[in-house]
Design a protein around this motif. Structure first.
Motif, PDB file in Angstrom:
ATOM      1  N   ILE A 124     -13.767  -0.026  11.791  1.00 38.03           N
ATOM      2  CA  ILE A 124     -12.403  -0.550  11.713  1.00 38.03           C
ATOM      3  C   ILE A 124     -12.083  -0.956  10.272  1.00 38.03           C
ATOM      4  CG2 ILE A 124     -10.921  -2.490  12.390  1.00 38.03           C
ATOM      5  CD1 ILE A 124     -12.149  -2.291  15.190  1.00 38.03           C
ATOM      6  N   ILE A 125     -13.043  -1.604   9.610  1.00 38.17           N
ATOM      7  CA  ILE A 125     -12.841  -1.984   8.202  1.00 38.17           C
ATOM      8  C   ILE A 125     -12.660  -0.735   7.339  1.00 38.17           C
ATOM      9  CG2 ILE A 125     -13.976  -2.999   6.184  1.00 38.17           C
ATOM     10  CD1 ILE A 125     -15.292  -5.004   8.179  1.00 38.17           C
ATOM     11  N   SER A 126     -13.455   0.297   7.608  1.00 36.59           N
ATOM     12  CA  SER A 126     -13.335   1.547   6.869  1.00 36.59           C
ATOM     13  C   SER A 126     -11.964   2.175   7.097  1.00 36.59           C
ATOM     14  CB  SER A 126     -14.449   2.512   7.285  1.00 36.59           C
ATOM     15  OG  SER A 126     -14.349   3.730   6.577  1.00 36.59           O
ATOM     16  N   LEU A 127     -11.462   2.106   8.327  1.00 35.05           N
ATOM     17  CA  LEU A 127     -10.136   2.642   8.633  1.00 35.05           C
ATOM     18  C   LEU A 127      -9.056   1.862   7.878  1.00 35.05           C
ATOM     19  CD1 LEU A 127      -8.187   4.450  10.169  1.00 35.05           C
ATOM     20  CD2 LEU A 127      -8.451   2.960  12.165  1.00 35.05           C
ATOM     21  N   CYS A 128      -9.211   0.543   7.801  1.00 30.34           N
ATOM     22  CA  CYS A 128      -8.253  -0.272   7.040  1.00 30.34           C
ATOM     23  C   CYS A 128      -8.287   0.104   5.556  1.00 30.34           C
ATOM     24  CB  CYS A 128      -8.571  -1.755   7.209  1.00 30.34           C
ATOM     25  SG  CYS A 128      -8.228  -2.388   8.860  1.00 30.34           S
ATOM     26  N   HIS A 129      -9.480   0.312   5.030  1.00 35.21           N
ATOM     27  CA  HIS A 129      -9.614   0.707   3.619  1.00 35.21           C
ATOM     28  C   HIS A 129      -8.951   2.065   3.373  1.00 35.21           C
ATOM     29  CE1 HIS A 129     -11.764   2.515   0.134  1.00 35.21           C
ATOM     30  NE2 HIS A 129     -11.576   1.305  -0.364  1.00 35.21           N
ATOM     31  N   TYR A 130      -9.207   3.014   4.270  1.00 32.56           N
ATOM     32  CA  TYR A 130      -8.590   4.331   4.144  1.00 32.56           C
ATOM     33  C   TYR A 130      -7.058   4.214   4.206  1.00 32.56           C
ATOM     34  CZ  TYR A 130      -7.069   9.055   5.232  1.00 32.56           C
ATOM     35  OH  TYR A 130      -6.412  10.257   5.203  1.00 32.56           O
ATOM     36  N   SER A 131      -6.569   3.406   5.140  1.00 32.40           N
ATOM     37  CA  SER A 131      -5.121   3.256   5.319  1.00 32.40           C
ATOM     38  C   SER A 131      -4.477   2.641   4.092  1.00 32.40           C
ATOM     39  CB  SER A 131      -4.845   2.392   6.554  1.00 32.40           C
ATOM     40  OG  SER A 131      -5.423   2.969   7.706  1.00 32.40           O
ATOM     41  N   MET A 132      -5.159   1.674   3.483  1.00 26.01           N
ATOM     42  CA  MET A 132      -4.630   1.032   2.284  1.00 26.01           C
ATOM     43  C   MET A 132      -4.600   2.016   1.107  1.00 26.01           C
ATOM     44  SD  MET A 132      -5.995  -2.426   0.407  1.00 26.01           S
ATOM     45  CE  MET A 132      -7.595  -1.687   0.052  1.00 26.01           C
ATOM     46  N   GLU A 133      -5.686   2.776   0.947  1.00 25.68           N
ATOM     47  CA  GLU A 133      -5.771   3.701  -0.191  1.00 25.68           C
ATOM     48  C   GLU A 133      -4.817   4.877  -0.056  1.00 25.68           C
ATOM     49  OE1 GLU A 133      -9.674   4.889  -1.484  1.00 25.68           O
ATOM     50  OE2 GLU A 133      -9.514   3.131  -2.786  1.00 25.68           O
ATOM     51  N   ASN A 134      -4.533   5.277   1.180  1.00 29.56           N
ATOM     52  CA  ASN A 134      -3.713   6.474   1.400  1.00 29.56           C
ATOM     53  C   ASN A 134      -2.337   6.158   1.980  1.00 29.56           C
ATOM     54  OD1 ASN A 134      -5.701   8.895   0.893  1.00 29.56           O
ATOM     55  ND2 ASN A 134      -6.852   7.351   2.026  1.00 29.56           N
ATOM     56  N   ASN A 135      -2.013   4.862   2.040  1.00 29.44           N
ATOM     57  CA  ASN A 135      -0.697   4.431   2.518  1.00 29.44           C
ATOM     58  C   ASN A 135      -0.376   5.005   3.907  1.00 29.44           C
ATOM     59  OD1 ASN A 135       1.683   2.978   2.282  1.00 29.44           O
ATOM     60  ND2 ASN A 135       2.790   4.683   1.348  1.00 29.44           N
ATOM     61  N   ARG A 136      -1.299   4.819   4.835  1.00 25.99           N
ATOM     62  CA  ARG A 136      -1.122   5.315   6.213  1.00 25.99           C
ATOM     63  C   ARG A 136      -0.880   4.141   7.148  1.00 25.99           C
ATOM     64  NH1 ARG A 136      -0.811  10.964   5.984  1.00 25.99           N
ATOM     65  NH2 ARG A 136      -2.198  11.632   4.335  1.00 25.99           N
ATOM     66  N   GLU A 137       0.379   3.876   7.466  1.00 23.82           N
ATOM     67  CA  GLU A 137       0.669   2.724   8.308  1.00 23.82           C
ATOM     68  C   GLU A 137       0.115   2.880   9.716  1.00 23.82           C
ATOM     69  OE1 GLU A 137       5.174   3.803   9.891  1.00 23.82           O
ATOM     70  OE2 GLU A 137       4.927   2.372   8.249  1.00 23.82           O
ATOM     71  N   TRP A 138       0.041   4.133  10.217  1.00 21.53           N
ATOM     72  CA  TRP A 138      -0.507   4.323  11.556  1.00 21.53           C
ATOM     73  C   TRP A 138      -2.008   4.042  11.589  1.00 21.53           C
ATOM     74  CZ3 TRP A 138       2.097   4.313  15.878  1.00 21.53           C
ATOM     75  CH2 TRP A 138       3.453   4.662  15.839  1.00 21.53           C
ATOM     76  N   GLY A 139      -2.664   4.118  10.439  1.00 24.00           N
ATOM     77  CA  GLY A 139      -4.066   3.724  10.362  1.00 24.00           C
ATOM     78  C   GLY A 139      -4.235   2.235  10.630  1.00 24.00           C
ATOM     79  N   TRP A 140      -3.301   1.426  10.087  1.00 24.18           N
ATOM     80  CA  TRP A 140      -3.334  -0.011  10.354  1.00 24.18           C
ATOM     81  C   TRP A 140      -3.103  -0.286  11.832  1.00 24.18           C
ATOM     82  CZ3 TRP A 140      -5.261  -3.145   6.888  1.00 24.18           C
ATOM     83  CH2 TRP A 140      -5.160  -2.835   5.518  1.00 24.18           C
ATOM     84  N   TYR A 141      -2.159   0.432  12.435  1.00 25.08           N
ATOM     85  CA  TYR A 141      -1.885   0.237  13.853  1.00 25.08           C
ATOM     86  C   TYR A 141      -3.098   0.620  14.705  1.00 25.08           C
ATOM     87  CZ  TYR A 141       2.957   0.267  12.127  1.00 25.08           C
ATOM     88  OH  TYR A 141       4.112   0.022  11.436  1.00 25.08           O
ATOM     89  N   THR A 142      -3.758   1.724  14.307  1.00 31.29           N
ATOM     90  CA  THR A 142      -4.960   2.155  15.038  1.00 31.29           C
ATOM     91  C   THR A 142      -6.066   1.117  14.932  1.00 31.29           C
ATOM     92  OG1 THR A 142      -4.395   4.462  14.534  1.00 31.29           O
ATOM     93  CG2 THR A 142      -6.635   4.031  15.304  1.00 31.29           C
ATOM     94  N   ALA A 143      -6.235   0.554  13.735  1.00 31.26           N
ATOM     95  CA  ALA A 143      -7.254  -0.480  13.541  1.00 31.26           C
ATOM     96  C   ALA A 143      -6.945  -1.713  14.392  1.00 31.26           C
ATOM     97  CB  ALA A 143      -7.330  -0.866  12.065  1.00 31.26           C
ATOM     98  N   GLY A 144      -5.670  -2.109  14.422  1.00 31.38           N
ATOM     99  CA  GLY A 144      -5.278  -3.254  15.252  1.00 31.38           C
ATOM    100  C   GLY A 144      -5.510  -2.994  16.732  1.00 31.38           C
ATOM    101  N   ALA A 145      -5.182  -1.773  17.166  1.00 33.03           N
ATOM    102  CA  ALA A 145      -5.405  -1.416  18.573  1.00 33.03           C
ATOM    103  C   ALA A 145      -6.893  -1.391  18.897  1.00 33.03           C
ATOM    104  CB  ALA A 145      -4.773  -0.054  18.864  1.00 33.03           C
ATOM    105  N   GLY A 146      -7.722  -0.930  17.927  1.00 33.32           N
ATOM    106  CA  GLY A 146      -9.168  -0.940  18.122  1.00 33.32           C
ATOM    107  C   GLY A 146      -9.710  -2.349  18.264  1.00 33.32           C
ATOM    108  N   LEU A 147      -9.219  -3.270  17.436  1.00 30.40           N
ATOM    109  CA  LEU A 147      -9.625  -4.674  17.558  1.00 30.40           C
ATOM    110  C   LEU A 147      -9.265  -5.224  18.926  1.00 30.40           C
ATOM    111  CD1 LEU A 147      -8.652  -6.180  14.071  1.00 30.40           C
ATOM    112  CD2 LEU A 147     -10.954  -6.024  15.052  1.00 30.40           C
ATOM    113  N   PHE A 148      -8.061  -4.882  19.384  1.00 30.69           N
ATOM    114  CA  PHE A 148      -7.629  -5.363  20.697  1.00 30.69           C
ATOM    115  C   PHE A 148      -8.492  -4.777  21.815  1.00 30.69           C
ATOM    116  CE2 PHE A 148      -5.137  -4.550  24.558  1.00 30.69           C
ATOM    117  CZ  PHE A 148      -4.876  -5.862  24.940  1.00 30.69           C
ATOM    118  N   ALA A 149      -8.663  -3.444  21.788  1.00 32.31           N
ATOM    119  CA  ALA A 149      -9.376  -2.773  22.881  1.00 32.31           C
ATOM    120  C   ALA A 149     -10.845  -3.185  22.952  1.00 32.31           C
ATOM    121  CB  ALA A 149      -9.268  -1.253  22.722  1.00 32.31           C
ATOM    122  N   TYR A 150     -11.522  -3.229  21.807  1.00 27.70           N
ATOM    123  CA  TYR A 150     -12.968  -3.433  21.800  1.00 27.70           C
ATOM    124  C   TYR A 150     -13.396  -4.897  21.756  1.00 27.70           C
ATOM    125  CZ  TYR A 150     -13.275   1.579  20.931  1.00 27.70           C
ATOM    126  OH  TYR A 150     -13.175   2.946  21.028  1.00 27.70           O
TER     127      TYR A 150
END
Length: 201
Positions: A124-150
């Motif tokens: 999840i941290i890696s996904l947040c890093h990727y999203s920040m570096e590549n400006n992918r807002e859906w990556g942030w949403y996916t990371a948040g959903a992963g935190l919620f689900a898991y």
């Protein structure tokens, strides 16, 4: 109340099937996400529906449900990350191995929940890093959903929230970008113009 919970949880698994099915339909080309997240969630949704309706079908699906639950927990995010980092062979392999280790341990009866949670958190941290570096807002949403689900959903004790959390994560994940390994298609699935021929010397 327990039977109503099982019905609601069965419906939530069907929702997961529907969202995962759309994810599968959007994937083309070589992709770890396709079997690792989309097809995995689709199978988990089907088995989850059967598991929570086992009284109706007069069959015990608990073994199959445990297997698909483990795969949905430990393989989904690493496979997504492997595709996001498809141009970096080292990171791709590290992410895949990070999911395989807790999955194999869990399947062989040597599961370590603490290690599994650490691996999920790292992805999840890696996904947040990727999203920040590549400006992918859906990556942030996916990371948040992963935190919620898991992490959040299991703490509530409501069985219906876990498959719904996975469905939200799946919905966000196939919008991070359309994984495509064809040189004529960009990361968002749009056709690139053909390369210009090199000028002759």
């Amino acid at each position: 109340m327990g039977q109503d919970d099982d019905v609601a949880t069965s419906i939530a698994h069907l929702v997961l099937c529907g969202v995962a099915g759309r994810g599968i339909s959007r994937i083309s080309g070589k992709s770890f996400t396709h079997p690792g997240m989309h097809a995995n969630f689709l199978v988990h949704g089907i088995v989850g529906f059967l598991h929570y309706q086992s009284g109706v079908f007069n069959n015990d699906f608990s073994g199959a449900y445990a297997l698909t639950s483990s795969a949905a927990r430990y393989l989904a995010l690493p496979c997504l990350m492997a595709d996001l980092y498809h141009s970096n062979a080292t990171l791709r392999v590290l992410h895949l191995i990070s999911g395989l280790i807790p999955f194999v341990m869990d399947v062989t009866g040597n599961g370590n929940a603490h290690l599994g949670n650490v691996i999920i958190a790292i992805n999840i941290i890696s996904l947040c890093h990727y999203s920040m570096e590549n400006n992918r807002e859906w990556g942030w949403y996916t990371a948040g959903a992963g935190l919620f689900a898991y992490f959040a959903a299991p703490q509530t004790g409501l069985k219906v929230l876990y498959p719904l959390g996975l469905a939200i994560m799946e919905y966000c994940a196939y919008r991070v970008f359309h994984v495509q390994f064809d040189d004529l298609v960009d990361s968002r699935g749009r056709r690139r113009p053909p390369p210009k021929p090199k000028a002759k010397k």
